[in-house]
Design a protein around this motif. Structure first.
Motif, mmCIF file in Angstrom:
data_model
loop_
_atom_site.group_PDB
_atom_site.id
_atom_site.type_symbol
_atom_site.label_atom_id
_atom_site.label_comp_id
_atom_site.label_asym_id
_atom_site.label_seq_id
_atom_site.Cartn_x
_atom_site.Cartn_y
_atom_site.Cartn_z
ATOM 1 N N VAL A 158 -19.045 -0.689 6.364
ATOM 2 C CA VAL A 158 -17.626 -1.052 6.374
ATOM 3 C C VAL A 158 -17.098 -0.991 7.808
ATOM 4 N N ASP A 159 -16.254 -1.956 8.179
ATOM 5 C CA ASP A 159 -15.750 -2.015 9.556
ATOM 6 C C ASP A 159 -14.516 -1.132 9.734
ATOM 7 N N ILE A 160 -14.689 0.008 10.389
ATOM 8 C CA ILE A 160 -13.566 0.935 10.564
ATOM 9 C C ILE A 160 -12.671 0.571 11.758
ATOM 10 N N ALA A 161 -12.924 -0.589 12.381
ATOM 11 C CA ALA A 161 -11.943 -1.103 13.347
ATOM 12 C C ALA A 161 -10.740 -1.675 12.587
ATOM 13 N N ASP A 162 -10.953 -1.976 11.318
ATOM 14 C CA ASP A 162 -9.917 -2.565 10.468
ATOM 15 C C ASP A 162 -8.936 -1.463 10.031
ATOM 16 N N LYS A 163 -7.673 -1.608 10.424
ATOM 17 C CA LYS A 163 -6.710 -0.543 10.114
ATOM 18 C C LYS A 163 -6.458 -0.399 8.618
ATOM 19 N N ALA A 164 -6.653 -1.488 7.870
ATOM 20 C CA ALA A 164 -6.496 -1.393 6.416
ATOM 21 C C ALA A 164 -7.563 -0.458 5.847
ATOM 22 N N VAL A 165 -8.767 -0.498 6.444
ATOM 23 C CA VAL A 165 -9.846 0.397 6.009
ATOM 24 C C VAL A 165 -9.472 1.849 6.312
ATOM 25 N N LEU A 166 -8.987 2.080 7.525
ATOM 26 C CA LEU A 166 -8.587 3.446 7.907
ATOM 27 C C LEU A 166 -7.458 3.952 7.002
ATOM 28 N N LEU A 167 -6.516 3.052 6.719
ATOM 29 C CA LEU A 167 -5.401 3.409 5.829
ATOM 30 C C LEU A 167 -5.935 3.835 4.460
ATOM 31 N N GLY A 168 -6.908 3.049 3.959
ATOM 32 C CA GLY A 168 -7.502 3.372 2.662
ATOM 33 C C GLY A 168 -8.165 4.743 2.675
ATOM 34 N N ILE A 169 -8.858 5.053 3.756
ATOM 35 C CA ILE A 169 -9.524 6.363 3.859
ATOM 36 C C ILE A 169 -8.474 7.478 3.877
ATOM 37 N N ALA A 170 -7.422 7.290 4.674
ATOM 38 C CA ALA A 170 -6.362 8.306 4.774
ATOM 39 C C ALA A 170 -5.672 8.493 3.424
ATOM 40 N N GLU A 171 -5.305 7.386 2.786
ATOM 41 C CA GLU A 171 -4.611 7.482 1.493
ATOM 42 C C GLU A 171 -5.517 8.123 0.443
ATOM 43 N N GLY A 172 -6.830 7.861 0.564
ATOM 44 C CA GLY A 172 -7.790 8.501 -0.345
ATOM 45 C C GLY A 172 -7.794 10.016 -0.202
ATOM 46 N N GLN A 173 -7.342 10.494 0.958
ATOM 47 C CA GLN A 173 -7.230 11.939 1.169
ATOM 48 C C GLN A 173 -5.837 12.460 0.805
ATOM 49 N N GLY A 174 -4.994 11.572 0.250
ATOM 50 C CA GLY A 174 -3.651 11.998 -0.139
ATOM 51 C C GLY A 174 -2.646 11.988 0.998
ATOM 52 N N ILE A 175 -3.004 11.304 2.109
ATOM 53 C CA ILE A 175 -2.097 11.235 3.260
ATOM 54 C C ILE A 175 -1.153 10.049 3.081
ATOM 55 N N ASP A 176 0.115 10.247 3.426
ATOM 56 C CA ASP A 176 1.113 9.186 3.295
ATOM 57 C C ASP A 176 0.787 8.036 4.244
ATOM 58 N N GLY A 177 0.681 6.826 3.699
ATOM 59 C CA GLY A 177 0.236 5.671 4.468
ATOM 60 C C GLY A 177 1.195 5.261 5.568
ATOM 61 N N THR A 178 2.467 5.308 5.302
ATOM 62 C CA THR A 178 3.467 4.896 6.291
ATOM 63 C C THR A 178 3.440 5.841 7.500
ATOM 64 N N ALA A 179 3.402 7.128 7.205
ATOM 65 C CA ALA A 179 3.333 8.118 8.283
ATOM 66 C C ALA A 179 2.048 7.942 9.085
ATOM 67 N N PHE A 180 0.943 7.657 8.388
ATOM 68 C CA PHE A 180 -0.361 7.493 9.036
ATOM 69 C C PHE A 180 -0.336 6.322 10.013
ATOM 70 N N LEU A 181 0.150 5.165 9.542
ATOM 71 C CA LEU A 181 0.174 3.972 10.402
ATOM 72 C C LEU A 181 1.088 4.178 11.607
ATOM 73 N N ALA A 182 2.206 4.884 11.400
ATOM 74 C CA ALA A 182 3.087 5.200 12.534
ATOM 75 C C ALA A 182 2.392 6.186 13.475
ATOM 76 N N GLY A 183 1.671 7.121 12.891
ATOM 77 C CA GLY A 183 1.014 8.178 13.676
ATOM 78 C C GLY A 183 0.001 7.644 14.665
ATOM 79 N N ILE A 184 -0.815 6.664 14.221
ATOM 80 C CA ILE A 184 -1.862 6.183 15.139
ATOM 81 C C ILE A 184 -1.298 5.278 16.242
ATOM 82 N N GLU A 185 -0.005 4.929 16.115
ATOM 83 C CA GLU A 185 0.654 4.176 17.194
ATOM 84 C C GLU A 185 1.559 5.070 18.035
ATOM 85 N N ASP A 186 1.632 6.322 17.685
ATOM 86 C CA ASP A 186 2.475 7.283 18.409
ATOM 87 C C ASP A 186 1.992 7.430 19.859
ATOM 88 N N PRO A 187 2.884 7.177 20.833
ATOM 89 C CA PRO A 187 2.461 7.268 22.239
ATOM 90 C C PRO A 187 1.864 8.636 22.603
#
Lengths: 202, 202
Positions: free
Chosen positions: A121-150
């Motif tokens: 699976v290509d983990i350069a794909d942010k949708a894939v990373l989101l799926g992994i995070a959400e699979g751990q019960g992490i909030d998706g919106t916070a996660f996507l904002a987090g990886i763009e946090d300066p």
């Protein structure tokens, strides 16, 4: 005893090392600190060419990785996108560590390695990373904002600079209370060094 | 089974490999063909930087060589001139092979490795090489003329080009009936590969 473990999600040998490091530490009462770095940030400074850009070397390395995986029965079926530079997984791991703690960060890192190198699976794909995070019960919106946090971006960048300052010029790299071991092929030596540590201290 | 063994006298890991290769071959009924090459001729083509020119890496490599030597009880006390490019020993070995046969060439190669890495003697010095050759009963005048022979120079140069054509981009490198193993740290894997060869053939 502390093992500082420097790795890049983009490195197949880092995957092999990541699968083994905690077992090796447990066998010798050591603690692992996981440091995601960006290998190109290291090689840019040293002038060393990353293997994938040297065709003759990369041909060998792909064969060597497959042979090592087969010999050690490591699941190895890399994504078709491998090799490529990977930035988001490292940033994501750092954000999860800050927001959800060390165990969540390590679970995320393991699932990323597994997805990329064993499940293709290509983990350069942010949708894939989101799926992994959400699979751990992490909030998706916070996660996507987090990886763009300066601040997270800066922390990931700083991690590679800190590694270089410690003499880390490649991955995987382990500093065992400062003693340097570069490459998955040094894990046997690292194990024997850890086994001998009580004798050195005595 | 033939082991094509590519090495450079200038490489410490080639010294480690040279000490072990014949024992490894003997244990598995294999024959070794010794190929002296010039590592800079390989790295010039691939663009890979030789370790000594990358300070951060070289600092590690010197430590790694000393640690490996200690762990495996390999005599290791390199010449103060190490690391440096070495051309004469490779040419000399080829000339001795042509003039005095394979066993004389291998004895010369072993004595060169031993002198440079265990006894701290600088084998870039032609007087040293002359002493080694004369110690084997080789005529000194013929020897000194031999290592300047244009045909020998060309043969040594061609050796590195032939190595590259076989996919050899570094040293030590072993091709075991074509299966590639790069680095002294792959000798364990090479041994297991040789041990499994009868099963593969069956």
């Amino acid at each position: 005893m502390v093992l500082d473990f420097y790795f890049d999600f983009a490195s197949g040998y880092s995957y092999f090392a990541a699968r083994r490091i905690e077992w090796l530490a447990a066998a010798h009462g050591a603690t692992v600190r996981w440091h995601p770095v960006l290998l190109p940030a290291l090689t840019q400074v040293t002038g060393v060419l990353p293997s994938p850009v040297v065709p003759l070397k990369w041909r060998y390395v792909t064969r060597d990785m497959a042979r090592t995986a087969q010999e050690e029965a490591i699941p190895f079926n890399p994504s078709a996108a491998f090799p490529q530079m990977l930035i988001a997984p490292g940033r994501a791991m750092l954000w999860i560590r800050a927001a959800h703690g060390e165990q969540a960060a390590l679970a995320f890192a393991r699932t990323c390695f597994q997805a990329y190198y064993a499940d293709g699976v290509d983990i350069a794909d942010k949708a894939v990373l989101l799926g992994i995070a959400e699979g751990q019960g992490i909030d998706g919106t916070a996660f996507l904002a987090g990886i763009e946090d300066p601040a997270i971006k800066q922390q990931f960048k700083q991690g590679s600079e800190d590694a270089l300052a410690q003499g880390v010029f490649g991955v995987p790299f382990v500093l065992a209370d400062g003693e340097p071991f570069w490459g998955y092929d040094r894990f046997g030596q690292l194990e024997r060094w850890l086994a001998a540590a009580p004798r050195r201290a005595a």
